[in-house]
Design an enzyme around this catalytic site. Structure first.
Site, PDB file in Angstrom:
ATOM      1  N   GLU A  24      15.820 -18.384 -25.556  1.00 12.99           N
ATOM      2  CA  GLU A  24      15.687 -18.457 -23.749  1.00 12.99           C
ATOM      3  C   GLU A  24      15.882 -17.143 -23.311  1.00 12.99           C
ATOM      4  OE1 GLU A  24      17.683 -19.749 -25.958  1.00 12.99           O
ATOM      5  OE2 GLU A  24      19.710 -20.586 -25.498  1.00 12.99           O
ATOM      6  N   GLU A  81      31.699 -12.469 -37.074  1.00 11.46           N
ATOM      7  CA  GLU A  81      30.446 -11.866 -36.533  1.00 11.46           C
ATOM      8  C   GLU A  81      30.964 -11.045 -35.239  1.00 11.46           C
ATOM      9  OE1 GLU A  81      27.142 -13.423 -36.299  1.00 11.46           O
ATOM     10  OE2 GLU A  81      25.632 -11.774 -36.932  1.00 11.46           O
ATOM     11  N   PHE A  94      17.851 -13.974 -30.354  1.00 17.28           N
ATOM     12  CA  PHE A  94      17.717 -13.276 -29.070  1.00 17.28           C
ATOM     13  C   PHE A  94      17.205 -11.731 -29.410  1.00 17.28           C
ATOM     14  CE2 PHE A  94      22.084 -12.479 -29.253  1.00 17.28           C
ATOM     15  CZ  PHE A  94      21.617 -11.134 -28.519  1.00 17.28           C
ATOM     16  N   CYS A 130      21.498  -8.470 -37.099  1.00 24.26           N
ATOM     17  CA  CYS A 130      21.755  -8.671 -38.197  1.00 24.26           C
ATOM     18  C   CYS A 130      22.055  -7.961 -39.744  1.00 24.26           C
ATOM     19  CB  CYS A 130      21.142 -10.134 -38.511  1.00 24.26           C
ATOM     20  SG  CYS A 130      19.155  -9.497 -39.080  1.00 24.26           S
ATOM     21  N   SER A 171      22.501 -17.599 -35.366  1.00 20.77           N
ATOM     22  CA  SER A 171      24.040 -17.691 -35.646  1.00 20.77           C
ATOM     23  C   SER A 171      24.757 -18.731 -36.760  1.00 20.77           C
ATOM     24  CB  SER A 171      24.748 -18.166 -34.458  1.00 20.77           C
ATOM     25  OG  SER A 171      24.716 -18.996 -33.626  1.00 20.77           O
ATOM     26  N   LYS A 228       9.479 -21.538 -30.542  1.00 19.19           N
ATOM     27  CA  LYS A 228      10.665 -21.293 -29.415  1.00 19.19           C
ATOM     28  C   LYS A 228      11.485 -20.539 -29.734  1.00 19.19           C
ATOM     29  CE  LYS A 228      14.615 -22.327 -28.666  1.00 19.19           C
ATOM     30  NZ  LYS A 228      15.169 -21.326 -27.982  1.00 19.19           N
TER      31      LYS A 228
HETATM   32  P1  NAD Z   1      21.748 -18.094 -31.702  1.00 15.10           P
HETATM   33  O1  NAD Z   1      22.223 -19.571 -32.304  1.00 15.10           O
HETATM   34  O2  NAD Z   1      22.949 -18.644 -30.479  1.00 15.10           O
HETATM   35  O3  NAD Z   1      20.275 -18.538 -30.521  1.00 15.10           O
HETATM   36  C1  NAD Z   1      19.237 -18.513 -31.720  1.00 15.10           C
HETATM   37  C2  NAD Z   1      18.493 -20.510 -31.584  1.00 15.10           C
HETATM   38  O4  NAD Z   1      18.884 -21.254 -31.598  1.00 15.10           O
HETATM   39  C3  NAD Z   1      17.964 -19.595 -30.170  1.00 15.10           C
HETATM   40  O5  NAD Z   1      16.552 -19.647 -29.775  1.00 15.10           O
HETATM   41  C4  NAD Z   1      18.008 -20.979 -28.988  1.00 15.10           C
HETATM   42  O6  NAD Z   1      17.599 -21.616 -28.184  1.00 15.10           O
HETATM   43  C5  NAD Z   1      18.534 -22.083 -30.449  1.00 15.10           C
HETATM   44  N1  NAD Z   1      20.428 -22.591 -30.295  1.00 15.10           N
HETATM   45  C6  NAD Z   1      21.276 -21.768 -29.371  1.00 15.10           C
HETATM   46  N2  NAD Z   1      22.312 -22.654 -29.957  1.00 15.10           N
HETATM   47  C7  NAD Z   1      21.531 -23.732 -30.260  1.00 15.10           C
HETATM   48  C8  NAD Z   1      22.359 -25.084 -30.734  1.00 15.10           C
HETATM   49  N3  NAD Z   1      23.569 -25.588 -30.768  1.00 15.10           N
HETATM   50  N4  NAD Z   1      21.723 -25.369 -30.806  1.00 15.10           N
HETATM   51  C9  NAD Z   1      20.448 -26.188 -30.946  1.00 15.10           C
HETATM   52  N5  NAD Z   1      20.081 -25.116 -30.976  1.00 15.10           N
HETATM   53  C10 NAD Z   1      20.248 -23.500 -30.168  1.00 15.10           C
HETATM   54  O7  NAD Z   1      21.669 -17.153 -32.068  1.00 15.10           O
HETATM   55  P2  NAD Z   1      21.559 -15.881 -30.782  1.00 15.10           P
HETATM   56  O8  NAD Z   1      23.136 -15.422 -30.414  1.00 15.10           O
HETATM   57  O9  NAD Z   1      19.752 -15.595 -30.787  1.00 15.10           O
HETATM   58  O10 NAD Z   1      21.435 -14.405 -31.986  1.00 15.10           O
HETATM   59  C11 NAD Z   1      22.261 -13.818 -32.862  1.00 15.10           C
HETATM   60  C12 NAD Z   1      22.751 -14.154 -33.814  1.00 15.10           C
HETATM   61  O11 NAD Z   1      21.667 -14.591 -35.167  1.00 15.10           O
HETATM   62  C13 NAD Z   1      23.290 -13.453 -34.731  1.00 15.10           C
HETATM   63  O12 NAD Z   1      24.848 -14.390 -34.790  1.00 15.10           O
HETATM   64  C14 NAD Z   1      22.463 -13.321 -36.197  1.00 15.10           C
HETATM   65  O13 NAD Z   1      23.482 -12.526 -37.095  1.00 15.10           O
HETATM   66  C15 NAD Z   1      21.829 -13.934 -35.962  1.00 15.10           C
HETATM   67  N6  NAD Z   1      20.440 -13.147 -36.914  1.00 15.10           N
HETATM   68  C16 NAD Z   1      20.307 -13.261 -38.301  1.00 15.10           C
HETATM   69  C17 NAD Z   1      19.095 -13.004 -38.795  1.00 15.10           C
HETATM   70  C18 NAD Z   1      19.222 -12.705 -40.388  1.00 15.10           C
HETATM   71  O14 NAD Z   1      18.254 -12.414 -40.800  1.00 15.10           O
HETATM   72  N7  NAD Z   1      19.738 -13.299 -40.933  1.00 15.10           N
HETATM   73  C19 NAD Z   1      18.358 -12.089 -37.772  1.00 15.10           C
HETATM   74  C20 NAD Z   1      18.680 -11.906 -36.146  1.00 15.10           C
HETATM   75  C21 NAD Z   1      19.606 -12.606 -35.821  1.00 15.10           C
END
Ligand code: NAD
Length: 497
Positions: A176, A382, A149, A281, A226, A173
């Site tokens: 959401e 985090e 997000f 991140c 994450s 994808k």
């Molecule tokens: P998230 O892991 O909740 O969601 C990321 C994606 O995975 C979304 O599209 C979501 O729909 C999907 N998703 C969520 N739960 C899922 C599950 N159980 N099974 C399958 N798919 C699932 O992450 P977020 O809250 O949207 O974003 C924040 C996180 O992203 C933080 O941990 C941040 O550090 C990380 N991030 C990392 C980088 C990097 O370059 N390393 C960059 C941006 C964000």
């Protein structure tokens, strides 16, 4: 208020019925659109559209693919205000920050415009008598991107411009929580001349992700989010034979040496810790104060955190907007409770912030902890919000040891005037992106972005040449043309000598 559907085969698919999620404006708490939560059927439709587009797009000369990217680049620039407003509307970050993140995505498109040069292989004449060898890079096929997000434009743009420039077709994808910007980018890419089906956007959450991971026709998956989900995506995707790069979470430390310019360091820390409400991140969430640096640093930081202006992302004087949702705000706020219970000193408490006229918004003030210990959860986990932890350490080597022991390895930085200390730090640190007097060392588009340890699963970083490598397969050709000589069967390993 409408329902945001999917963008498949160059068309918007508005779905009647089906699962939807209500989007909420994080600045006000008012309802926005609903977004469709797709599933296996929608991924199947996107795969079919992508498959139909693949033969002709992959056969399109790179220079013609680049021409589409050049036009896309211009359209993004022309629509930058509109795209930034979409980011702020659903994410909450301040407009200037939204513009900055869009710019970093645009730079990846600019990098991808050079694809004819980037795809060039190698050639060596006469690797054996009358035998030449050359290598070439060919598209992988159908690629998918799953994004978080916190960067509604930039993170998707780390992926699809390079994948598509390399001759692949793509299914995105998006998170959401922030679907609109990705949908608009797909429309603009079509307007630039991208054939239908080359870029498809399917909205949804876990069901869509699982359908991508299980689909036999999807060849490669890029994930950013994450760490728990990144690991799951990496394991499931590779188990079903896909190429996967999965970038995860972070806990980025900034080392403040006693000789650092404390005014500049404080300013750099403020932006790095509280910019985008800490939802980056590469945000700095730990300041490691070495020796005498601690007291004056905490004094300066506490004044600056108290003076920070929190407000809606659309207000020009806001330093920091709301968090993405009230649920996330409450989670971050509960980490402040945890830190207090663990015995860290809460120097500035951002909990319970109320903004007149914006009572429904997901606001949280900046929090600052001092005397944080490595055993505490607020140090280990985090938090992903506007909470900065100061850990006091006696020496640079203690700081390096702490950083290297942490499970995450995304970014880090050292602030010092001592070149020798900086060089020692850069050499010893086990982190993918390292800054020297640069608090957020995010590599430019023509370098590659990625962490170490549990911040990245897979062998490839995103964008730069690693992006080109990830989205192509290397083929090496060894060729001999008939010269009239008879060839006898060789039963030993050919050596070409
Ligand atoms: P998230 O892991 O909740 O969601 C990321 C994606 O995975 C979304 O599209 C979501 O729909 C999907 N998703 C969520 N739960 C899922 C599950 N159980 N099974 C399958 N798919 C699932 O992450 P977020 O809250 O949207 O974003 C924040 C996180 O992203 C933080 O941990 C941040 O550090 C990380 N991030 C990392 C980088 C990097 O370059 N390393 C960059 C941006 C964000």
């Amino acid at each position: 208020m409408g329902v945001i559907g999917h963008f498949i085969g160059g068309r918007h698919l508005k779905l009647e019925g089906g699962n939807t999620l209500q989007l909420i404006d994080p600045a006000t708490g008012h309802a926005l659109d609903k977004v469709s939560l797709g599933g296996a059927q929608d991924i199947q439709a996107a795969v079919e559209a992508a498959q139909a587009a693949l033969p002709s797009w992959s056969a399109t000369p790179p220079v013609r693919r680049a021409a589409v990217l050049f036009r896309f680049r211009d359209l993004i620039e022309k629509h930058a205000d509109e795209l930034a407003a979409l980011i702020t509307r659903e994410h909450g970050k301040v407009l200037a920050d939204a513009r900055g993140s869009l710019q970093r995505g645009l730079e990846v498109v600019e990098f991808a415009c050079g694809i004819p040069h980037l795809l060039k292989g190698e050639f060596l004449e006469n690797v054996g008598t009358g035998v030449d060898s050359y290598s070439l890079r060919q598209p992988v096929g159908i690629c998918a991107g799953i994004t978080p997000f916190n960067f509604p434009a930039m993170v998707p743009m780390w992926m699809f411009p390079i994948a598509i420039a390399c001759g692949n077709v793509f299914i995105l994808k998006p998170s959401e929580k922030v679907p609109s910007c990705a949908m608009r980018l797909a429309e603009l890419f079509m307007q630039a001349g991208l054939p239908q089906g080359v870029l498809n956007v399917v909205n949804g959450s876990k069901d869509c992700v699982d359908a991508i991971l299980a689909h036999p026709q999807i060849d490669a998956v890029s994930f950013v989010g994450s760490t728990g989900v990144a690991e799951y995506v990496y394991r499931s995707g590779t188990a079903s034979g896909k190429r996967v790069q999965a970038l995860g979470g972070a806990k980025n430390h900034l080392v403040v040496m006693p000789d650092a310019d404390l005014e500049n360091t404080t300013e750099a820390l403020m932006g790095a810790a509280y910019g985008s409400a800490g939802e980056r991140c590469m945000a700095v969430s730990v300041a490691l104060a070495v020796g005498d640096a601690a007291d004056p640093l905490v004094e300066r930081l506490s004044k600056r955190v108290r003076a920070m202006k929190v407000g809606p992302g659309t207000a020009l004087d806001s330093d920091m907007g709301p968090l993405v949702t009230r649920e996330h705000r409450d989670k971050v706020s509960s980490y402040v409770d945890v830190g207090v219970a663990e015995g860290a000193s809460l120097v500035v408490d951002g909990r319970g912030l109320k903004l007149q006229g914006y009572e429904g918004g997901a606001y949280l003030g900046g929090s600052l902890f001092d005397h944080v210990m490595p055993e505490m959860r607020i140090y280990k986990e985090e938090i992903f919000g506007p909470v900065l932890c100061v850990v006091r350490v006696p020496s640079l080597d203690t700081a390096i040891e702490l950083i290297n022991r942490h499970e995450y390895g995304n970014g880090t930085a050292i602030f010092t005037q001592d070149g020798d200390a900086a060089r020692h730090f850069v050499n010893r640190i086990k982190i993918g992106m390292t800054g020297v007097n640069v608090a957020i060392p995010v590599p430019m588009a023509f370098f590659s972005f990625g962490g170490w340890k549990r911040s990245l699963f897979g062998d490839h970083n995103v964008h730069g040449m690693d992006g080109v490598r990830f989205y192509t397969r290397l083929k090496t050709v060894t060729s001999r043309w008939p010269d009239g000589r008879r060839i006898n069967a060789e039963f030993t390993m050919p050596t070409m000598r």
